[in-house]
Design an enzyme around this catalytic site. Structure first.
Site, PDB file in Angstrom:
ATOM      1  N   ASP A 333       0.866  -1.173   0.000  1.00 56.44           N
ATOM      2  CA  ASP A 333       0.000   0.000   0.000  1.00 56.44           C
ATOM      3  C   ASP A 333       0.903   1.224   0.000  1.00 56.44           C
ATOM      4  O   ASP A 333       2.097   1.127   0.273  1.00 56.44           O
ATOM      5  CB  ASP A 333      -0.899  -0.018   1.249  1.00 56.44           C
ATOM      6  CG  ASP A 333      -2.039   0.988   1.157  1.00 56.44           C
ATOM      7  OD1 ASP A 333      -2.123   1.703   0.138  1.00 56.44           O
ATOM      8  OD2 ASP A 333      -2.826   1.058   2.109  1.00 56.44           O
ATOM      9  N   ASP A 593      -0.731  -4.090   6.586  1.00 54.08           N
ATOM     10  CA  ASP A 593      -0.937  -3.895   8.026  1.00 54.08           C
ATOM     11  C   ASP A 593      -2.406  -3.815   8.402  1.00 54.08           C
ATOM     12  O   ASP A 593      -2.750  -3.537   9.543  1.00 54.08           O
ATOM     13  CB  ASP A 593      -0.212  -2.636   8.510  1.00 54.08           C
ATOM     14  CG  ASP A 593      -0.715  -1.365   7.814  1.00 54.08           C
ATOM     15  OD1 ASP A 593      -1.624  -1.469   6.965  1.00 54.08           O
ATOM     16  OD2 ASP A 593      -0.200  -0.273   8.119  1.00 54.08           O
ATOM     17  N   ASP A 597      -5.687  -7.624   5.051  1.00 54.88           N
ATOM     18  CA  ASP A 597      -4.438  -7.980   4.380  1.00 54.88           C
ATOM     19  C   ASP A 597      -3.972  -9.403   4.672  1.00 54.88           C
ATOM     20  O   ASP A 597      -3.038  -9.889   4.031  1.00 54.88           O
ATOM     21  CB  ASP A 597      -3.317  -7.007   4.778  1.00 54.88           C
ATOM     22  CG  ASP A 597      -3.493  -5.630   4.145  1.00 54.88           C
ATOM     23  OD1 ASP A 597      -4.118  -5.566   3.067  1.00 54.88           O
ATOM     24  OD2 ASP A 597      -3.022  -4.639   4.724  1.00 54.88           O
ATOM     25  N   ASN A 661      38.364 -34.343  -2.159  1.00 52.60           N
ATOM     26  CA  ASN A 661      39.270 -35.105  -1.286  1.00 52.60           C
ATOM     27  C   ASN A 661      38.783 -36.537  -1.084  1.00 52.60           C
ATOM     28  O   ASN A 661      39.561 -37.489  -1.128  1.00 52.60           O
ATOM     29  CB  ASN A 661      39.391 -34.411   0.076  1.00 52.60           C
ATOM     30  CG  ASN A 661      40.217 -33.141  -0.005  1.00 52.60           C
ATOM     31  OD1 ASN A 661      40.911 -32.907  -0.985  1.00 52.60           O
ATOM     32  ND2 ASN A 661      40.128 -32.306   1.017  1.00 52.60           N
ATOM     33  N   ASN A 686      38.103 -33.970   8.377  1.00 57.35           N
ATOM     34  CA  ASN A 686      36.771 -33.389   8.243  1.00 57.35           C
ATOM     35  C   ASN A 686      36.518 -32.318   9.305  1.00 57.35           C
ATOM     36  O   ASN A 686      35.984 -31.240   9.023  1.00 57.35           O
ATOM     37  CB  ASN A 686      35.726 -34.501   8.349  1.00 57.35           C
ATOM     38  CG  ASN A 686      34.365 -34.062   7.881  1.00 57.35           C
ATOM     39  OD1 ASN A 686      34.255 -33.418   6.849  1.00 57.35           O
ATOM     40  ND2 ASN A 686      33.326 -34.393   8.633  1.00 57.35           N
ATOM     41  N   ASP A 690      36.034 -28.265   8.654  1.00 55.43           N
ATOM     42  CA  ASP A 690      34.784 -27.613   9.040  1.00 55.43           C
ATOM     43  C   ASP A 690      34.995 -26.446  10.009  1.00 55.43           C
ATOM     44  O   ASP A 690      34.170 -25.523  10.059  1.00 55.43           O
ATOM     45  CB  ASP A 690      33.840 -28.625   9.703  1.00 55.43           C
ATOM     46  CG  ASP A 690      33.028 -29.401   8.681  1.00 55.43           C
ATOM     47  OD1 ASP A 690      32.973 -28.952   7.524  1.00 55.43           O
ATOM     48  OD2 ASP A 690      32.447 -30.440   9.036  1.00 55.43           O
TER      49      ASP A 690
END
Length: 846
Positions: A333, A593, A597, A661, A686, A690
């Site tokens: 709006d 709002d 709506d 890998n 691993n 990470d």
């Protein structure tokens, strides 16, 4: 508390008089005391149909081990211990535990941070406590509470009406009927079906118009809404991001299972130890599986949510952040977004367009006496009228609603009663037969053209124009909706809501971000177009609600994307417009709002509301702005795209270095007489790869990733994985060549050398794949840099540490590091070249 524990006599409370009901609830129409309310809250629990338990640390920690691959790995390690290899088992379990603790720590912090953010936008309710009308969180409403409700309010619990005025409720969630249901005081038989209980309010419905005072009888899961919800899946529909992550997981699972089966079978065929081969295969599977992906996603989204909160954007559903970043059409709006949202009265005019004090007086009486939904228009009229000496007494009111589009009050000025109506001009003219001209009362048809001409002149100047009418009602009779007829048109109320300062620049900024703004308003086309031109929209294309009614879906499918302003639209048309735009392939955000709506907010890919919105709009929205305006939205869109980009960085890392890998190790294990890495070494690889990625959430994001909408694309990810995974493997095999043909390495040296190169290349390649730009033009964030350096140092010194022997590592000759860094440098250079070619060719194909 279970539904069976609440008083069974209340199962047919709509059939009880108020006195009997208050007696059974041990309360009165004077409300509860704070102490009694607190006691009932402990008895009945929070007023919610969802379990609102804080994240259980124990359960969340245990969930880190729910992966079947992780459980198999733990079981195989324990089996290995029973066969005598206790040291390796302990090391494997310690590494798995460290990885799980890190993941738990991140997810637990993310979950609790989001919980705190949601408290900022929780819904409140007006209740009578200790004899005073107060606002409390809706979840703390209890049976026996007296609640006050007006237009836009959500019903907090199943309740009996004890007072009402022109009350209309939306009960579509229960009855499927789209039209509001009128409610009033009364008693109905116990066997009355739900749709006919016109004296009862149900949790989950909301007030369309009018006002009421009600006695709450049932709350939470004991309500009709709670019973319905308990039998349904309350999970919100998956976003594209969630669906993409799931498909990505399935893709990795397929690759992993295939690889594990082949590796294990071939190793056994080659007469390698069965337990070692099984552990190696499972460790490879763990290496391929991005174990930290759930934690990384949670942390990225919660970090993004916190950053967005700092920009006054509260995210109610984390996964909606991705859609927020993908949004390429924003429907809104104009009030409060393009305009200040502070309506001002320009003038009150008679039929000839000259100022009229009488129009001002009647407009003020209508605005000041109404008891329903408070709005900026009435506030503007009241603040502009200074002579408030008149003594008017309100006798009746027919509140504003979105069907009639007008508000009527009946007042007594001490001499006579007057009915005064104010609303949209066409809605006022519909109930008028006469008009007040300079020469007295005349037939409306004699001056209708003059009225419409004046209306168009005011609209062309950008003024929102209302009509005012009056009549003298029949004395002694109650004024009803049917009595809104044969009224006298009095004049115009001209209002204006000035554009926000800098809104034209904000609209241009949205456009530069790839987001097109479309205005959907109930205002007339002339006013909307005048405003659009004033904020820099060049030659805006306008489509009216009446034109929409006449268009087929096919025609609207073609016209909607080209339209800038949808004016004079009915509430149900908003939802239709958004659905058509979504069907056309756009990611649509809707900012609303108002009371009407909610359907559009549900339909949109991203439902956006503001903290000052009515309850039903806030509840329907996925994102709530703490301050109204497009500039806040721009900040939110940018943060959403940053969050999405940082999440994708982890995906790219997992699908390039990890895949490469693990693919290299799998191939090497088939041609070498020993395992290229021991299971415990794979798990350590691993974990170390990470570790830096945990800092991805705080990483810098290039402007190129913010400038356009970002969308999940599994085809892109799959192609990225194949190309960069295979590129990684090429340099892995170069490392194998150095270790075997130049160094003639034994098993321990090979594993140590391969481990060192594998981890360092994996953490450094992140610096390349994290950006579309050359990596030296896009420096990583501080935390990512620090984490990368720490892992690099640890990997280089680990052969010299006391734990090296436990992990199966030995010292490497110095000249190996020269070869290793040469290979890694070539790998990074090749990846940079491949990245440039990849993005260029991919975007060319698109």
């Amino acid at each position: 508390m279970d539904a069976k524990d609440q008083t069974p006599d209340l199962d047919h409370f709509w059939s009880l008089p108020q006195e009997d009901l208050t007696r059974q609830l041990s309360c009165s129409l004077k409300g509860l005391s704070s102490a009694e309310a607190q006691s009932r809250l402990k008895t009945y629990g929070l007023n919610s149909i969802k379990s609102k338990k804080r994240v259980s640390a124990v359960l969340l920690f245990l969930s880190q081990f729910k992966s079947p691959i992780t459980l198999l790995l733990i079981a195989a390690a324990i089996l290995s211990a029973t066969l005598g290899d206790v040291a390796d088992t302990v090391i494997i379990l310690v590494i798995v535990l460290i990885s799980s603790v890190l993941s738990f720590w991140q997810e637990y912090g993310a979950a609790n941070a989001v919980e705190e953010l949601l408290k900022l936008v929780r819904l409140n309710c007006s209740v009578l406590r200790d004899g005073q009308r107060v606002e409390i969180p809706m979840e703390k409403v209890v049976p026996g509470d007296i609640v006050y409700l007006t237009a836009g309010d959500i019903i907090p619990g199943d309740s009996l009406i004890i007072d009402s005025q022109d009350l209309f409720i939306d009960e579509a969630a229960f009855t499927g009927e789209t039209y509001p249901v009128e409610k009033e005081i009364g008693v109905v038989p116990p066997v009355t079906p739900l749709s006919k209980r016109n004296n009862t309010l149900f949790m989950g419905s909301h007030v369309i118009s009018g006002k009421t005072t009600a006695l709450v009888v049932k709350t939470g899961k004991n309500t009709e809404f709670g019973k319905i919800s308990s039998g349904l899946q309350n999970r919100a529909p998956e976003t594209d991001f969630e669906h993409g992550i799931k498909k990505f997981g399935y893709m990795l699972m397929e690759v992993t299972l295939l690889l594990v089966f082949i590796i294990f079978a071939v190793n056994v065929y080659l007469h390698k130890p069965v337990i070692d081969s099984f552990l190696f295969s499972l460790a490879l599977a763990v290496g391929l599986t991005p174990q930290l992906l759930p934690a990384i996603i949670s942390v990225n989204l919660s970090t993004g949510a916190r950053r967005m909160a700092q920009k006054h954007v509260i995210v109610k559903r984390l996964s909606s952040i991705e859609n927020f970043g993908s949004m390429n059409i924003l429907c809104s709006d104009k009030t409060g977004t393009i305009t200040e949202g502070k309506v001002k009265l320009k003038d009150t005019l008679n039929l000839t367009g000259t100022h009229s004090d009488k129009v001002l007086l009647y407009a003020w009486v209508n605005a000041s006496m109404q008891q329903g939904f408070h709005n900026p228009i009435d506030a503007a009229i009241c603040s502009s009228y200074s002579d408030k000496s008149g003594k008017f007494v309100l006798k009746a009111e027919i509140p504003y609603d979105f069907v009639r589009k007008r508000l009527t009050v009946v007042v007594d000025d001490g001499e006579q009663q007057i009915a005064i109506a104010k609303g949209a001009l066409t809605a006022i003219l519909d109930i008028c037969d006469y008009a007040e001209a300079a020469n007295g009362i005349v037939k409306l048809d004699d001056c209708r053209e003059q009225i419409l001409d004046q209306y168009h002149q005011l609209s062309n100047q950008g003024f929102r124009t209302l009509g005012v009418a009056y009549k003298k009602p029949d004395a002694g009779n109650k004024f009803l909706r049917e009595d809104e007829r044969e009224m006298v048109f009095l004049g115009f109320v001209a209002l204006f809501d000035p554009p926000k300062a800098g809104v034209d620049a904000t609209i241009l900024k949205l456009k530069s971000l790839g987001v097109r703004l479309k205005v959907i308003t109930g205002d007339n086309a002339l006013v909307a177009k005048s405003l659009a031109i004033s904020v820099g929209m060049k030659d805006p294309k306008v489509l009216t609600g009446s034109a929409l009614h006449k268009m087929s879906n096919t025609a609207l499918f073609l016209q909607a994307p080209l339209t800038d302003i949808f004016a004079e639209v009915e509430p149900d048309q908003k939802e239709h417009i958004i659905a058509i735009l979504k069907k056309a392939g756009y990611v649509v955000g809707f900012m609303g709002d108002g009371i009407n709506d909610a359907p559009a907010l549900h339909t949109a890919d991203v439902g956006i509301s503001v903290d000052t919105a009515v309850d039903v709009a806030k509840e329907a929205a996925e994102i709530v702005l703490l301050s109204n305006g497009l500039e806040v939205l721009v900040d939110g869109i940018e943060e959403g795209r940053k969050t999405f980009t940082n999440t994708m960085k982890y995906i790219f890392m997992a699908t390039s270095a990890n895949f490469g890998n693990m693919f290299s190790m799998a191939g090497a294990s088939l041609i070498m007489p020993f395992l290229p890495l021991l299971p415990k070494q794979i798990l350590l690889t691993n974990l170390l790869q990470d570790f830096p990625e945990m800092a991805i959430a705080t990483d810098r994001v290039d402007n190129i990733n913010i400038e356009s909408p970002q969308k999940w694309d599994l085809r892109f990810i799959r192609r990225f994985m194949i190309i960069f995974g295979l590129l990684s493997s090429v340099f892995d095999y170069l490392t194998f060549g150095v270790l075997i043909f130049i160094m003639h390495a034994n098993e321990q040296v090979f594993q140590t050398g391969w481990f060192t190169e594998s981890v360092i290349s994996a953490i450094l390649i992140v610096l390349v794949v994290r950006t579309k730009l050359p990596f030296f033009k896009s420096p990583p964030g501080k935390l990512l840099s620090v984490a990368t350096i720490l892992v690099l140092i640890f990997v280089l010194i680990i052969p010299a540490l006391p734990i090296a022997g436990w992990l199966g590592f030995g010292r490497l000759p110095l000249y190996y590091y020269g070869w290793m860094f040469l290979i890694i440098a070539l790998y990074l250079f090749s990846a940079e070249v491949a990245k440039r070619i990849f993005y260029r060719s991919f975007h060319h194909r698109k």
